[in-house]
Design a protein around this motif. Structure first.
Motif, short mmCIF file in Angstrom:
data_model
loop_
_atom_site.label_atom_id
_atom_site.label_comp_id
_atom_site.label_asym_id
_atom_site.label_seq_id
_atom_site.Cartn_x
_atom_site.Cartn_y
_atom_site.Cartn_z
N VAL A 33 53.20 -26.86 70.24
CA VAL A 33 53.18 -25.78 71.36
C VAL A 33 52.26 -24.90 71.31
CG1 VAL A 33 54.38 -24.20 73.01
CG2 VAL A 33 55.63 -26.49 72.47
N GLY A 34 52.31 -24.12 70.41
CA GLY A 34 51.41 -23.17 69.81
C GLY A 34 49.82 -23.63 69.88
N LEU A 35 49.63 -24.83 69.23
CA LEU A 35 48.33 -25.52 69.26
C LEU A 35 47.65 -25.87 70.72
CD1 LEU A 35 46.05 -26.14 67.52
CD2 LEU A 35 46.89 -28.30 67.18
N ALA A 36 48.69 -26.40 71.55
CA ALA A 36 48.44 -26.80 72.92
C ALA A 36 47.92 -25.61 73.56
CB ALA A 36 49.62 -27.51 73.42
N VAL A 37 48.89 -24.41 73.54
CA VAL A 37 48.70 -23.41 74.43
C VAL A 37 47.36 -22.68 73.92
CG1 VAL A 37 49.44 -20.86 74.81
CG2 VAL A 37 51.20 -22.81 74.84
N TYR A 38 47.13 -22.32 72.59
CA TYR A 38 45.65 -22.05 71.83
C TYR A 38 44.71 -23.00 72.56
CZ TYR A 38 42.09 -20.67 68.60
OH TYR A 38 40.95 -20.06 68.18
N ALA A 39 44.61 -24.06 72.64
CA ALA A 39 43.53 -25.07 73.15
C ALA A 39 43.42 -24.67 74.56
CB ALA A 39 43.71 -26.36 72.96
N ALA A 40 44.37 -24.43 75.38
CA ALA A 40 44.34 -24.09 76.68
C ALA A 40 43.75 -22.80 76.89
CB ALA A 40 45.59 -24.22 77.17
#
Length: 157
Positions: A33-40
């Motif tokens: 989730v953290g990686l996806a939010v960072y990418a977003a």
């Protein structure tokens, strides 16, 4: 606010799909989730256009109407396809979208495409080129009922 909402939605979705509450898997979930939010954040997709949370209320009111229209159109197309005479009258038409924002105009175009028997072929400014299986479908779009509904959903009507 939008970033926190995105993280919460992704975490809930991950938990729903995973169903496991073991510590190692929870750590992987948090990292994912953290990686996806960072990418977003890097892609700048958590802005007002990328996450139009201001439209959620209108969307909840619009969705049942759209689902009824999809069912009615599906029934109509099924009857036409099953008719041995295949009574179609394909036509192209241009309809004008009265939506103010790009998100609502996209919802309008996709709503046309989701309704069986009609497909949005092209969008140019606020004009949509639509292919309809029946002339009556094109006439219905030209009357503007769906356009008014989407404008209400957007809050511009």
């Amino acid at each position: 606010m939008r970033t926190v909402l995105l993280a919460a939605l992704l975490a809930a979705f991950w938990l729903l799909l995973s169903g496991f509450l073991k510590p190692l898997l929870l750590i992987f979930g948090v990292l994912s989730v953290g990686l996806a939010v960072y990418a977003a954040q890097l892609m700048r997709t958590t802005d007002e256009e990328g996450m139009p949370i201001q439209l959620i209320g209108g969307f909840i009111a619009y969705l049942p109407w759209l689902l009824v229209e999809i069912v009615k159109s599906s029934w109509s197309v099924a009857q036409i396809v099953l008719d041995p005479k295949l009574p179609i009258s394909p036509t192209m038409t241009v309809v004008k979208g009265s939506q103010q924002g790009a998100v609502a105009l996209n919802v309008y175009a996709n709503s046309i495409t989701l309704t069986p028997g009609t497909i949005t072929v092209e969008i140019d400014d606020n004009e949509l080129l639509v292919h309809a299986l029946l002339k009556e479908n094109a006439d219905d779009l030209e009357e503007g009922g769906m356009d008014r509904r989407v404008s209400q959903f957007e809050g511009s009507a």
